[in-house]
Design a protein around this motif. Structure first.
Motif, PDB file in Angstrom:
ATOM      1  N   PHE A   1       0.809  -1.219   0.000  1.00  0.00           N
ATOM      2  CA  PHE A   1       0.000   0.000   0.000  1.00  0.00           C
ATOM      3  C   PHE A   1       0.844   1.272   0.000  1.00  0.00           C
ATOM      4  O   PHE A   1       0.341   2.350   0.292  1.00  0.00           O
ATOM      5  CB  PHE A   1      -0.924   0.008   1.216  1.00  0.00           C
ATOM      6  N   ASP A   2       2.132   1.173  -0.292  1.00  0.00           N
ATOM      7  CA  ASP A   2       3.040   2.328  -0.302  1.00  0.00           C
ATOM      8  C   ASP A   2       2.976   3.115   0.999  1.00  0.00           C
ATOM      9  O   ASP A   2       3.033   4.344   1.008  1.00  0.00           O
ATOM     10  CB  ASP A   2       2.756   3.261  -1.478  1.00  0.00           C
ATOM     11  N   GLY A   3       2.825   2.404   2.114  1.00  0.00           N
ATOM     12  CA  GLY A   3       2.815   3.047   3.426  1.00  0.00           C
ATOM     13  C   GLY A   3       1.505   3.700   3.801  1.00  0.00           C
ATOM     14  O   GLY A   3       1.431   4.391   4.818  1.00  0.00           O
ATOM     15  N   ASP A   4       0.473   3.493   3.017  1.00  0.00           N
ATOM     16  CA  ASP A   4      -0.829   4.091   3.318  1.00  0.00           C
ATOM     17  C   ASP A   4      -1.812   2.985   3.677  1.00  0.00           C
ATOM     18  O   ASP A   4      -2.387   2.351   2.793  1.00  0.00           O
ATOM     19  CB  ASP A   4      -1.345   4.879   2.109  1.00  0.00           C
ATOM     20  N   PRO A   5      -2.037   2.736   4.977  1.00  0.00           N
ATOM     21  CA  PRO A   5      -2.918   1.635   5.367  1.00  0.00           C
ATOM     22  C   PRO A   5      -4.374   1.843   4.949  1.00  0.00           C
ATOM     23  O   PRO A   5      -5.140   0.876   4.908  1.00  0.00           O
ATOM     24  CB  PRO A   5      -2.786   1.594   6.888  1.00  0.00           C
ATOM     25  N   ASP A   6      -4.737   3.058   4.600  1.00  0.00           N
ATOM     26  CA  ASP A   6      -6.097   3.307   4.137  1.00  0.00           C
ATOM     27  C   ASP A   6      -6.317   2.890   2.688  1.00  0.00           C
ATOM     28  O   ASP A   6      -7.445   2.939   2.184  1.00  0.00           O
ATOM     29  CB  ASP A   6      -6.457   4.781   4.314  1.00  0.00           C
ATOM     30  N   ALA A   7      -5.273   2.475   1.993  1.00  0.00           N
ATOM     31  CA  ALA A   7      -5.398   2.060   0.594  1.00  0.00           C
ATOM     32  C   ALA A   7      -5.790   0.594   0.470  1.00  0.00           C
ATOM     33  O   ALA A   7      -5.760   0.040  -0.632  1.00  0.00           O
ATOM     34  CB  ALA A   7      -4.077   2.324  -0.149  1.00  0.00           C
TER      35      ALA A   7
END
Length: 97
Positions: free
Chosen positions: A86-92
């Motif tokens: 997720f490229d460091g974005d857990p909301d993705a």
């Protein structure tokens, strides 16, 4: 023979004049060259290569950096998974099926 050394890259460029190296490959190559140069006989541990061709360093996954996120708490993704997938974005997480 060092498969990451400059001489090998030059040979490839002679055979394939349009041969290009991506920045990520160049960074990995530089790390491997440094490891190769610092290698001392007998001062290493044998590492196993996993099914994907990566060295298995047996580091356990961590679950602290993204604690409280749905991707980690509900879906079970580790910190490394979230950084990678997720490229460091857990909301993705919604983009994964």
């Amino acid at each position: 023979m060092c498969v990451f050394c400059d001489s090998v890259i030059e040979e490839l460029r002679q055979i394939f004049p349009n041969f290009e190296i991506s920045p990520s490959f160049e960074a990995m190559r530089n790390r491997r060259i440094a490891e190769f140069e610092n290698f001392e006989d007998g001062d290493y541990e044998e590492q196993e290569i996993d099914d994907y061709g990566y060295y298995d360093d047996n580091d356990p996954p961590t679950y602290g950096q993204y604690a409280g996120s749905y991707a980690q708490d509900e879906m079970g993704y580790s910190d490394d998974d979230i950084d990678t997938i997720f490229d460091g974005d857990p909301d993705a997480y919604w983009n994964i099926d």
